[in-house]
Write a protein that holds these residues in place. Sequence first.
Motif, mmCIF file in Angstrom:
data_model
loop_
_atom_site.group_PDB
_atom_site.id
_atom_site.type_symbol
_atom_site.label_atom_id
_atom_site.label_comp_id
_atom_site.label_asym_id
_atom_site.label_seq_id
_atom_site.Cartn_x
_atom_site.Cartn_y
_atom_site.Cartn_z
ATOM 1 N N SER A 12 -4.310 32.372 23.487
ATOM 2 C CA SER A 12 -4.863 31.482 24.377
ATOM 3 C C SER A 12 -4.554 31.473 25.866
ATOM 4 C CB SER A 12 -4.741 30.078 23.692
ATOM 5 O OG SER A 12 -3.690 29.657 23.721
ATOM 6 N N THR A 34 -15.980 33.674 21.667
ATOM 7 C CA THR A 34 -16.098 33.353 20.119
ATOM 8 C C THR A 34 -15.255 31.894 20.081
ATOM 9 O OG1 THR A 34 -14.255 34.686 19.342
ATOM 10 C CG2 THR A 34 -16.695 35.551 19.109
ATOM 11 N N GLY A 35 -14.471 31.752 20.977
ATOM 12 C CA GLY A 35 -13.374 30.544 20.893
ATOM 13 C C GLY A 35 -14.417 29.288 21.114
ATOM 14 N N TYR A 38 -15.737 28.260 17.580
ATOM 15 C CA TYR A 38 -14.890 27.416 16.829
ATOM 16 C C TYR A 38 -14.679 26.183 17.636
ATOM 17 C CZ TYR A 38 -13.980 31.664 14.177
ATOM 18 O OH TYR A 38 -14.236 32.775 13.388
ATOM 19 N N ARG A 39 -14.711 26.065 18.869
ATOM 20 C CA ARG A 39 -14.619 24.719 19.629
ATOM 21 C C ARG A 39 -15.774 23.787 19.304
ATOM 22 N NH1 ARG A 39 -10.755 24.351 23.576
ATOM 23 N NH2 ARG A 39 -9.388 26.265 23.821
ATOM 24 N N VAL A 104 -8.742 22.498 17.188
ATOM 25 C CA VAL A 104 -9.426 23.800 16.883
ATOM 26 C C VAL A 104 -8.682 24.781 16.053
ATOM 27 C CG1 VAL A 104 -8.889 24.956 19.014
ATOM 28 C CG2 VAL A 104 -10.939 25.466 17.809
ATOM 29 N N SER A 105 -7.327 24.875 16.190
ATOM 30 C CA SER A 105 -6.648 25.800 15.143
ATOM 31 C C SER A 105 -6.714 25.592 13.827
ATOM 32 C CB SER A 105 -5.387 25.839 15.366
ATOM 33 O OG SER A 105 -5.201 26.616 16.946
ATOM 34 N N ALA A 108 -10.239 26.535 12.752
ATOM 35 C CA ALA A 108 -10.271 27.799 12.693
ATOM 36 C C ALA A 108 -9.680 28.699 11.722
ATOM 37 C CB ALA A 108 -9.966 28.396 13.937
ATOM 38 N N ARG A 114 -15.000 30.443 9.192
ATOM 39 C CA ARG A 114 -14.735 31.911 9.673
ATOM 40 C C ARG A 114 -15.842 32.813 9.130
ATOM 41 N NH1 ARG A 114 -10.592 31.959 12.907
ATOM 42 N NH2 ARG A 114 -11.208 34.005 13.344
ATOM 43 N N GLY A 134 -12.057 36.743 21.473
ATOM 44 C CA GLY A 134 -11.559 36.086 20.500
ATOM 45 C C GLY A 134 -10.199 36.341 19.918
ATOM 46 N N ARG A 135 -9.834 36.181 18.644
ATOM 47 C CA ARG A 135 -8.569 36.606 18.034
ATOM 48 C C ARG A 135 -8.807 37.609 17.001
ATOM 49 N NH1 ARG A 135 -8.714 33.109 21.220
ATOM 50 N NH2 ARG A 135 -7.108 31.319 21.445
ATOM 51 N N ASP A 136 -10.013 37.611 16.510
ATOM 52 C CA ASP A 136 -9.979 38.881 15.238
ATOM 53 C C ASP A 136 -11.292 39.702 15.571
ATOM 54 O OD1 ASP A 136 -12.024 36.850 15.392
ATOM 55 O OD2 ASP A 136 -12.448 36.642 13.306
ATOM 56 N N ILE A 137 -11.692 39.594 16.802
ATOM 57 C CA ILE A 137 -12.863 40.600 17.025
ATOM 58 C C ILE A 137 -12.616 42.158 16.674
ATOM 59 C CG2 ILE A 137 -14.591 41.346 18.735
ATOM 60 C CD1 ILE A 137 -14.268 38.231 18.012
ATOM 61 N N ARG A 185 -0.556 26.167 19.086
ATOM 62 C CA ARG A 185 -1.934 27.126 18.774
ATOM 63 C C ARG A 185 -1.569 28.463 18.446
ATOM 64 N NH1 ARG A 185 -6.799 27.179 22.210
ATOM 65 N NH2 ARG A 185 -5.737 26.383 24.078
ATOM 66 N N ASP A 189 -2.281 29.961 14.933
ATOM 67 C CA ASP A 189 -3.353 31.050 15.031
ATOM 68 C C ASP A 189 -2.695 32.485 14.381
ATOM 69 O OD1 ASP A 189 -5.219 29.487 16.196
ATOM 70 O OD2 ASP A 189 -4.859 30.322 18.267
ATOM 71 N N ARG A 192 -1.965 31.855 10.312
ATOM 72 C CA ARG A 192 -2.840 31.655 9.302
ATOM 73 C C ARG A 192 -3.053 32.759 8.295
ATOM 74 N NH1 ARG A 192 -7.455 31.321 13.756
ATOM 75 N NH2 ARG A 192 -7.797 33.486 13.739
HETATM 76 O O1 DC Z 1 -10.087 31.288 23.035
HETATM 77 P P1 DC Z 1 -10.114 29.559 22.591
HETATM 78 O O2 DC Z 1 -8.605 29.259 23.170
HETATM 79 O O3 DC Z 1 -11.229 29.130 23.252
HETATM 80 O O4 DC Z 1 -10.003 29.582 21.134
HETATM 81 C C1 DC Z 1 -10.146 28.334 20.462
HETATM 82 C C2 DC Z 1 -9.287 28.329 19.286
HETATM 83 O O5 DC Z 1 -10.457 29.117 18.341
HETATM 84 C C3 DC Z 1 -7.840 29.041 19.170
HETATM 85 O O6 DC Z 1 -7.093 28.223 19.007
HETATM 86 C C4 DC Z 1 -8.245 29.975 18.102
HETATM 87 C C5 DC Z 1 -9.484 30.055 17.680
HETATM 88 N N1 DC Z 1 -10.269 31.318 17.473
HETATM 89 C C6 DC Z 1 -10.165 32.132 16.406
HETATM 90 O O7 DC Z 1 -9.520 31.661 15.622
HETATM 91 N N2 DC Z 1 -10.975 33.171 16.292
HETATM 92 C C7 DC Z 1 -11.715 33.776 17.339
HETATM 93 N N3 DC Z 1 -12.504 34.656 17.110
HETATM 94 C C8 DC Z 1 -11.619 32.961 18.358
HETATM 95 C C9 DC Z 1 -10.990 31.588 18.679
#
Ligand code: DC
Length: 232
Positions: A12, A34-35, A38-39, A104-105, A108, A114, A134-137, A185, A189, A192
């Motif tokens: 983040s 994508t965050g 999830y938000r 949010v975590s 998510a 998901r 994002g995190r998993d793109i 976070r 993140d 998990r």
């Molecule tokens: O990018 P961000 O900080 O706005 O994301 C918010 C939360 O969403 C972050 O704590 C992790 C989750 N997230 C996720 O698990 N997978 C994604 N593709 C994008 C965000």
Amino acid sequence: MGKITIAIDGYSSTGKSTIAKRLASTLNYIYVDTGAMYRAVTLFALNNGIINEKGEVDEDALVDKLDDVHLKFVPNKETGHSEMFLNDENVEREIRSMSVSGFVSKVAAIKEVREKLVKIQQAMGKDKGIVMDGRDIGTVVFPDAELKLFMTASPETRAARRYKELLDKGEKVTYAEVLKNVEERDRIDSTRSISPLIRAKDAIEFDNSDMGLEEQFERIYDYSQRVIVREG
Ligand code: DC
């Protein structure tokens, strides 16, 4: 020249979205944050009493109500950027609050959440020409993306950036609270069980702790051009 898929993942507040937005607009590609999705689901949970005063998320209740969550990105003509709409209401501002950031975590990490969001994201990118952050793109949503970046920066650098953003928006927070949120976070993140935040094997790691925006953008734009030429 054919269009490619660009996946930008990372911790983040590493500046993913700033770079991703600029890259998308320069390449004339679609940008998806994508965050924000999830938000928005987290805001839905908060607004519907699915998160109690102790901060516990009632997972079953949220999964039951997931079909009532309708997400849409709507372009703002003045800024040129897309804004998040939850059930036809503009929530772009609310989803960036500390209260949403605090939960949010947890939201998510829920498998059904998901699955729903990944499906929407894959549909958005089916014609390529997309920059998604994002995190998993690069690992789950688009494992075949032609360009994958993994952005990192020290927790202190990221907390300082986020703190400034929140102060600019008029939120009353301390740097210590923001740093704690960033570290918490990161922990949730990356540990998990479903789609944890990890660097895809073929992603380029990009540490921008000591790099200005201009330099970052030039380097990343350069990567994209090389891949676009290579892919023909
Ligand atoms: O990018 P961000 O900080 O706005 O994301 C918010 C939360 O969403 C972050 O704590 C992790 C989750 N997230 C996720 O698990 N997978 C994604 N593709 C994008 C965000």
